[in-house]
Design a protein around this motif. Sequence first.
Motif, PDB file in Angstrom:
ATOM      1  N   THR A  64       0.894  -1.175   0.076  1.00  0.00           N
ATOM      2  CA  THR A  64       0.033  -0.100  -0.130  1.00  0.00           C
ATOM      3  C   THR A  64       0.981   1.170  -0.168  1.00  0.00           C
ATOM      4  O   THR A  64       0.468   2.177  -0.799  1.00  0.00           O
ATOM      5  CB  THR A  64      -0.703  -0.085   1.224  1.00  0.00           C
ATOM      6  OG1 THR A  64      -1.901  -1.230   1.079  1.00  0.00           O
ATOM      7  CG2 THR A  64      -1.974   1.053   1.345  1.00  0.00           C
ATOM      8  N   LEU A  72       2.895   1.395  -3.361  1.00  0.00           N
ATOM      9  CA  LEU A  72       2.028   2.181  -4.404  1.00  0.00           C
ATOM     10  C   LEU A  72       1.731   3.516  -4.317  1.00  0.00           C
ATOM     11  O   LEU A  72       1.629   4.301  -5.161  1.00  0.00           O
ATOM     12  CB  LEU A  72       0.762   1.409  -4.765  1.00  0.00           C
ATOM     13  CG  LEU A  72       0.730   0.029  -5.100  1.00  0.00           C
ATOM     14  CD1 LEU A  72      -0.415  -0.881  -4.990  1.00  0.00           C
ATOM     15  CD2 LEU A  72       1.304   0.052  -6.607  1.00  0.00           C
ATOM     16  N   LYS A  73       1.817   4.022  -3.278  1.00  0.00           N
ATOM     17  CA  LYS A  73       1.394   5.371  -2.984  1.00  0.00           C
ATOM     18  C   LYS A  73       2.683   6.289  -3.462  1.00  0.00           C
ATOM     19  O   LYS A  73       2.448   7.349  -3.903  1.00  0.00           O
ATOM     20  CB  LYS A  73       1.133   5.743  -1.270  1.00  0.00           C
ATOM     21  CG  LYS A  73       0.771   7.282  -1.403  1.00  0.00           C
ATOM     22  CD  LYS A  73       0.199   7.397   0.172  1.00  0.00           C
ATOM     23  CE  LYS A  73       0.004   9.056   0.551  1.00  0.00           C
ATOM     24  NZ  LYS A  73      -0.944   9.706  -0.220  1.00  0.00           N
ATOM     25  N   ARG A 127       2.687   6.785  -7.257  1.00  0.00           N
ATOM     26  CA  ARG A 127       1.402   7.738  -7.995  1.00  0.00           C
ATOM     27  C   ARG A 127       2.208   9.032  -8.668  1.00  0.00           C
ATOM     28  O   ARG A 127       1.846   9.240  -9.627  1.00  0.00           O
ATOM     29  CB  ARG A 127       0.371   7.913  -6.762  1.00  0.00           C
ATOM     30  CG  ARG A 127      -0.643   8.821  -7.321  1.00  0.00           C
ATOM     31  CD  ARG A 127      -1.649   7.767  -8.123  1.00  0.00           C
ATOM     32  NE  ARG A 127      -1.380   7.714  -9.632  1.00  0.00           N
ATOM     33  CZ  ARG A 127      -1.932   7.385 -10.462  1.00  0.00           C
ATOM     34  NH1 ARG A 127      -3.035   6.909 -10.222  1.00  0.00           N
ATOM     35  NH2 ARG A 127      -1.745   7.249 -11.838  1.00  0.00           N
ATOM     36  N   TYR A 130       0.956   3.395 -13.836  1.00  0.00           N
ATOM     37  CA  TYR A 130       0.557   3.055 -12.314  1.00  0.00           C
ATOM     38  C   TYR A 130      -0.417   1.785 -12.499  1.00  0.00           C
ATOM     39  O   TYR A 130      -0.234   0.875 -11.591  1.00  0.00           O
ATOM     40  CB  TYR A 130      -0.228   4.287 -11.831  1.00  0.00           C
ATOM     41  CG  TYR A 130      -0.625   4.159 -10.494  1.00  0.00           C
ATOM     42  CD1 TYR A 130       0.331   4.037  -9.444  1.00  0.00           C
ATOM     43  CD2 TYR A 130      -1.926   3.457  -9.995  1.00  0.00           C
ATOM     44  CE1 TYR A 130      -0.145   3.806  -8.033  1.00  0.00           C
ATOM     45  CE2 TYR A 130      -2.291   3.484  -8.727  1.00  0.00           C
ATOM     46  CZ  TYR A 130      -1.287   3.657  -7.706  1.00  0.00           C
ATOM     47  OH  TYR A 130      -1.563   3.159  -6.313  1.00  0.00           O
ATOM     48  N   ALA A 131      -1.361   1.668 -13.544  1.00  0.00           N
ATOM     49  CA  ALA A 131      -2.347   0.555 -13.312  1.00  0.00           C
ATOM     50  C   ALA A 131      -1.377  -0.708 -13.607  1.00  0.00           C
ATOM     51  O   ALA A 131      -1.503  -1.836 -13.058  1.00  0.00           O
ATOM     52  CB  ALA A 131      -3.124   0.669 -14.663  1.00  0.00           C
ATOM     53  N   GLU A 166       0.303  -1.341 -10.435  1.00  0.00           N
ATOM     54  CA  GLU A 166      -0.612  -1.918  -9.357  1.00  0.00           C
ATOM     55  C   GLU A 166      -1.032  -3.574  -9.749  1.00  0.00           C
ATOM     56  O   GLU A 166      -1.080  -4.213  -8.503  1.00  0.00           O
ATOM     57  CB  GLU A 166      -1.940  -1.124  -9.739  1.00  0.00           C
ATOM     58  CG  GLU A 166      -2.725  -1.079  -8.552  1.00  0.00           C
ATOM     59  CD  GLU A 166      -4.004  -0.286  -8.650  1.00  0.00           C
ATOM     60  OE1 GLU A 166      -4.567   0.122  -7.771  1.00  0.00           O
ATOM     61  OE2 GLU A 166      -4.468   0.121  -9.502  1.00  0.00           O
ATOM     62  N   ARG A 167      -0.971  -3.795 -11.042  1.00  0.00           N
ATOM     63  CA  ARG A 167      -1.301  -5.191 -11.156  1.00  0.00           C
ATOM     64  C   ARG A 167      -0.350  -6.213 -10.757  1.00  0.00           C
ATOM     65  O   ARG A 167      -0.284  -7.328 -10.297  1.00  0.00           O
ATOM     66  CB  ARG A 167      -1.594  -5.405 -12.666  1.00  0.00           C
ATOM     67  CG  ARG A 167      -2.800  -4.846 -13.307  1.00  0.00           C
ATOM     68  CD  ARG A 167      -3.027  -5.232 -14.491  1.00  0.00           C
ATOM     69  NE  ARG A 167      -2.157  -4.752 -15.547  1.00  0.00           N
ATOM     70  CZ  ARG A 167      -2.424  -3.760 -16.196  1.00  0.00           C
ATOM     71  NH1 ARG A 167      -3.211  -3.029 -15.874  1.00  0.00           N
ATOM     72  NH2 ARG A 167      -1.324  -3.411 -16.968  1.00  0.00           N
ATOM     73  N   SER A 200      -0.206  -6.357  -7.065  1.00  0.00           N
ATOM     74  CA  SER A 200      -1.203  -7.066  -6.510  1.00  0.00           C
ATOM     75  C   SER A 200      -1.064  -8.823  -6.824  1.00  0.00           C
ATOM     76  O   SER A 200      -1.262  -9.516  -5.978  1.00  0.00           O
ATOM     77  CB  SER A 200      -2.458  -6.663  -7.371  1.00  0.00           C
ATOM     78  OG  SER A 200      -3.452  -7.506  -7.030  1.00  0.00           O
TER      79      SER A 200
END
Length: 647
Positions: A60, A63-64, A67, A75-76, A79-80, A83
């Motif tokens: 978390t 990822l911040k 940004r 970013y997407a 994020e993948r 995850s």
Amino acid sequence: MLSLLAQRPAAFCTGSRSVLSVTARSRNNYTTDSLQQVSTFANQNKLPRLPIPTLKATATRYLKTLRPLLDNSEYARAERAVSSFISISGLGPVLQRRLQEVDRQAPASWLENIWVQKAYLEWREPNYINANWAALLADNPNFPAVGDAPPGQPTGPQLARAARLIVHLLEANDAINQGTLTADSQRGTPMCMNQFKWQFGTSRIARPGCDGLVNQYPSTATHILVMYRDQTIEVPVYNNAGQRASLVQITSQLLQATRRVDDLLARQAQPQPSVANLTAGNRDNWANARQILEKDTANVESLAKVDSALFGVCLDVNVDAKDIYDPERSVALFTRSNSGCNRWFDKAIQLIVLGNGRVGVNCEHTPADALTTGSLLMEAMEKETGIYKDTASCAELAEPMPIQWNITPEVVKLIDNAQKEAGALAGNLRMLLGNMTQYGAQWIKTLGVSPDAYFQVALQAAYFRHHGKPAPTYETSSLRRFLHGRTETIRSCSEESLAFSKVFDDKDVSLKKKLQYFQQAIAAHLEYSKAASLGQGVDRHLLGLRAQIQSPEEAEKALLFQDPSYIQSMSFAMSTSNVTPGEKFRGAFAPVIPDGYGINYAMDKSDLKFSISEWLSSPVTDATAFRETIYKTLSDLYDAGEYAKRQ
């Protein structure tokens, strides 16, 4: 400039709120015949172990931090990757379990060996400039840095100040050995003192592929290493009974050492190439040369004398006059020397003394962070002022002896390689000083904000002004509240700092609104700083996880590390460090990437001081122009703050 598992760390260990500043302790803090409040290592068994954050918490926060650096599609993708990495079927949980097992097996900290090995010992590029840190120490009124300093020979002020500082560092070593150095604490929280065991008698040892460290605690060596005219000299400062030499004796020892080298060189038609130059070159080049040297028993003894020496003292005599008298050029000299000459860059501490009495340091970073060493140096500077009541002379003090080397043609060639590499590295580094005299920490505090957070947000705004984009930024937070704690990274570039940077020069945004953005950026920096100091940053946890990868196949499955954003976010365009107070200690270090800046800063009561470095080969950076942008940004922030006060 990125190593396999960890980028080279910023040179100084600092942070906002979470850090011990480089301040001297009480005047008699390491006088061994006085009673101390808390003995040096009394709190060690009270310290908590460094925690391992949860995968979700690190993911978390990580990822911040991405940004502000990535567009929406980048970013997407990141994020993948994150995850997938932390999912039940991902590699993250496997690596986390392995890291937890490392923690169970580690005597003190899961991070300790990983950090030393991956961030330092496996680094194959030169320590020189790249990893060693340097500082310009304040001039001493008793040995003013003025007047003539004839080149090519030692001077009275040079030897006198060197001797005085040597005495006070030896006092510190005695206090650490005897456990009478007062234990550090911060706001009632005890700090780990383990790093102080690694200050004296410590050297990095070049080995193929991965270096080693030699250290003895208690540090009972009886000599220091003196460098003079590129020659190594063993200078006894204790007798065989362990009695410390007096100030008068140490001054005499230094004078004898220089005379013996002068006599030695006068008898040589051609000076022998200096083995010390090898310490400025590629680590494998030096490791190769060291293995060749070690085939000779006399060289083995010589290396042992250097490695075991309590610390180094470099008496510089062949120095450009401008480097002696101009502080900006002095700090550059302490960082790069004359292309690596007259130094042994593997020593944990090297004092550097110029002919006019000006002093700096160059220190090997592996065993300890700069603020622990800096606190000892600050105390030594405090104690060197005023009249010194000398101790009695010790009996049967051995004489200084130049250290002899048997050098083969192959080693000569490797020395030449190191000299060429060091010369190229030195010629590529620019080092500048900045002094903002309009205001200092006292005024910043009237705004109700942290001075460190203020300066970090100002740097973000200045970089955006100058380069038109956000800067991945490294600021180091201390983890010394934990057993054997070292550092964690504060990632200073945030969504909030970028938002402020974008509106700062927008004429359509009101000053009131700009100040709201500014306060949000300050709050974001303080939140990250607090988390980092509590062991909840992202960089050390990610390093620990990556160190658990056991095969190329696993590396391919570790999607977080495979995603380009991981390296991008670690390519710190600004490597920064807060070393306050600046009137006593002006630190300096090189950028950590080819197109980056190295920025050391100090916030004194009435002014702000900083150094800024760059690689001249970079087509992106311009330290001279960026310094002016920093000045303007700090001045504009002052005007905004004053205007807000009047409303």
